[in-house]
Design a protein around this motif. Sequence first.
Motif, PDB file in Angstrom:
ATOM      1  N   ASP A  55      48.674  45.944  36.668  1.00 38.75           N
ATOM      2  CA  ASP A  55      48.966  45.487  37.988  1.00 38.75           C
ATOM      3  C   ASP A  55      47.909  46.017  38.926  1.00 38.75           C
ATOM      4  O   ASP A  55      46.903  47.114  38.774  1.00 38.75           O
ATOM      5  N   LEU A  56      47.757  45.977  40.317  1.00 36.27           N
ATOM      6  CA  LEU A  56      47.064  46.229  41.288  1.00 36.27           C
ATOM      7  C   LEU A  56      47.550  47.072  42.326  1.00 36.27           C
ATOM      8  O   LEU A  56      48.543  46.271  43.043  1.00 36.27           O
ATOM      9  N   ASP A  57      47.219  48.135  42.656  1.00 41.99           N
ATOM     10  CA  ASP A  57      47.659  48.834  43.921  1.00 41.99           C
ATOM     11  C   ASP A  57      46.433  48.478  44.896  1.00 41.99           C
ATOM     12  O   ASP A  57      45.583  47.724  44.467  1.00 41.99           O
ATOM     13  N   TRP A  58      46.394  48.843  46.084  1.00 41.84           N
ATOM     14  CA  TRP A  58      45.503  48.648  47.202  1.00 41.84           C
ATOM     15  C   TRP A  58      45.159  49.938  48.106  1.00 41.84           C
ATOM     16  O   TRP A  58      45.790  50.593  48.219  1.00 41.84           O
ATOM     17  N   ALA A  59      44.079  49.928  48.605  1.00 36.79           N
ATOM     18  CA  ALA A  59      43.569  51.068  49.337  1.00 36.79           C
ATOM     19  C   ALA A  59      42.296  50.364  50.354  1.00 36.79           C
ATOM     20  O   ALA A  59      41.846  49.340  50.018  1.00 36.79           O
ATOM     21  N   GLU A  60      42.056  51.008  51.499  1.00 45.24           N
ATOM     22  CA  GLU A  60      41.238  50.387  52.262  1.00 45.24           C
ATOM     23  C   GLU A  60      39.885  50.656  51.780  1.00 45.24           C
ATOM     24  O   GLU A  60      39.333  51.831  51.475  1.00 45.24           O
ATOM     25  N   TYR A  61      38.841  49.814  52.293  1.00 49.14           N
ATOM     26  CA  TYR A  61      37.524  49.828  51.994  1.00 49.14           C
ATOM     27  C   TYR A  61      36.824  50.974  53.154  1.00 49.14           C
ATOM     28  O   TYR A  61      37.179  50.462  54.277  1.00 49.14           O
ATOM     29  N   GLU A  62      36.384  51.860  52.679  1.00 42.29           N
ATOM     30  CA  GLU A  62      35.689  52.967  53.546  1.00 42.29           C
ATOM     31  C   GLU A  62      34.280  52.755  53.449  1.00 42.29           C
ATOM     32  O   GLU A  62      33.561  53.987  54.036  1.00 42.29           O
ATOM     33  N   GLY A  63      33.668  52.186  52.807  1.00 43.92           N
ATOM     34  CA  GLY A  63      32.157  52.117  52.485  1.00 43.92           C
ATOM     35  C   GLY A  63      31.764  52.183  51.043  1.00 43.92           C
ATOM     36  O   GLY A  63      32.558  52.967  50.123  1.00 43.92           O
ATOM     37  N   ALA A  64      30.508  51.755  50.752  1.00 43.24           N
ATOM     38  CA  ALA A  64      30.308  51.806  49.517  1.00 43.24           C
ATOM     39  C   ALA A  64      30.240  52.920  49.044  1.00 43.24           C
ATOM     40  O   ALA A  64      30.415  53.412  47.587  1.00 43.24           O
ATOM     41  N   GLY A  65      29.827  54.190  49.682  1.00 45.84           N
ATOM     42  CA  GLY A  65      29.829  55.831  49.067  1.00 45.84           C
ATOM     43  C   GLY A  65      31.056  56.227  48.894  1.00 45.84           C
ATOM     44  O   GLY A  65      31.243  57.329  48.145  1.00 45.84           O
ATOM     45  N   ARG A  66      32.162  55.467  49.229  1.00 46.27           N
ATOM     46  CA  ARG A  66      33.526  56.104  48.633  1.00 46.27           C
ATOM     47  C   ARG A  66      34.126  55.184  47.624  1.00 46.27           C
ATOM     48  O   ARG A  66      35.407  55.642  47.498  1.00 46.27           O
ATOM     49  N   LEU A  67      33.370  54.489  47.099  1.00 50.25           N
ATOM     50  CA  LEU A  67      34.039  53.724  45.779  1.00 50.25           C
ATOM     51  C   LEU A  67      33.923  54.601  44.622  1.00 50.25           C
ATOM     52  O   LEU A  67      32.930  55.421  44.486  1.00 50.25           O
ATOM     53  N   VAL A  68      34.792  54.668  43.595  1.00 51.07           N
ATOM     54  CA  VAL A  68      34.854  55.449  42.374  1.00 51.07           C
ATOM     55  C   VAL A  68      35.282  54.627  41.385  1.00 51.07           C
ATOM     56  O   VAL A  68      35.620  53.529  41.424  1.00 51.07           O
ATOM     57  N   GLU A  69      34.619  55.244  40.108  1.00 57.24           N
ATOM     58  CA  GLU A  69      35.061  54.230  38.850  1.00 57.24           C
ATOM     59  C   GLU A  69      36.243  54.509  38.392  1.00 57.24           C
ATOM     60  O   GLU A  69      37.017  55.520  38.388  1.00 57.24           O
ATOM     61  N   ALA A  70      36.854  53.336  38.120  1.00 57.46           N
ATOM     62  CA  ALA A  70      38.201  53.256  37.381  1.00 57.46           C
ATOM     63  C   ALA A  70      38.409  54.065  36.397  1.00 57.46           C
ATOM     64  O   ALA A  70      37.355  54.109  35.435  1.00 57.46           O
ATOM     65  N   GLU A  71      39.331  54.772  36.039  1.00 52.49           N
ATOM     66  CA  GLU A  71      39.562  55.671  35.020  1.00 52.49           C
ATOM     67  C   GLU A  71      39.968  54.843  33.522  1.00 52.49           C
ATOM     68  O   GLU A  71      39.760  55.410  32.714  1.00 52.49           O
ATOM     69  N   HIS A  72      40.683  53.722  33.857  1.00 55.01           N
ATOM     70  CA  HIS A  72      41.112  52.953  32.592  1.00 55.01           C
ATOM     71  C   HIS A  72      40.521  51.528  32.694  1.00 55.01           C
ATOM     72  O   HIS A  72      41.292  50.631  32.647  1.00 55.01           O
ATOM     73  N   ALA A  73      39.313  51.369  33.048  1.00 54.82           N
ATOM     74  CA  ALA A  73      38.828  50.052  33.151  1.00 54.82           C
ATOM     75  C   ALA A  73      38.600  49.206  31.989  1.00 54.82           C
ATOM     76  O   ALA A  73      38.142  47.951  31.981  1.00 54.82           O
TER      77      ALA A  73
END
Length: 206
Positions: free
Chosen positions: A89-107
């Motif tokens: 399922d999907l939770d959501w968070a605000e986009y704060e710029g490309a530098g704040r993206l992280v890799e999903a732990e269970h992708a």
Amino acid sequence: MEASPEIVAQKREVRRDLLAVRAAMADDEVAQAARELAERALELPEVAEARTVAAYVSVGHEPGTATLLATLRARGVRVLLPVLLPDDDLDWAEYEGAGRLVEAEHAGRIRLLQPGGRRLGRDAVTEADVVLLPGLAVDARGVRMGRGGGSYDRVLARITAAGARPALVALVYGHELVDALPWEPHDRPVQAAVTPEGVHRFTPVE
């Protein structure tokens, strides 16, 4: 309702063929298409007027969203991005710029990037004026085919249950607009598809 084995098999075959075509695309072709896609999507009245847009971070040879996300944020639009949960399922968070993206732990096999900020909950998507959906193809009725994980089926069901009515827009390549796709009653059609070449609107099936 349990999926028909025949429809499931048809979808699997269509997905395989569509993914093979994407995999064969050259990197420069993908990059050019991403720039053009952003231009077309930003011109869409529903997107231009939106205060909150739910979108996603493209991966691999998906139609690219990096420029689109950056431009929306620069315009002051609140952009929500999915956070993959262990149950798909999907939770959501605000986009704060490309530098704040992280890799999903269970992708799994696909390297997914998602926002690293505060989680807003699964229902946050119901606040969006527009939901930009990934897809492998869209047919003439607006039926969208995803990758088969069911994440966005749950998202769309949640939106319906909440009585929310955002514009549903799929982002695909021009060759991924097809006459007909196998579908089931739970498949919720989109109102529009944006390709690098332009915008296509549909009269959804009932």
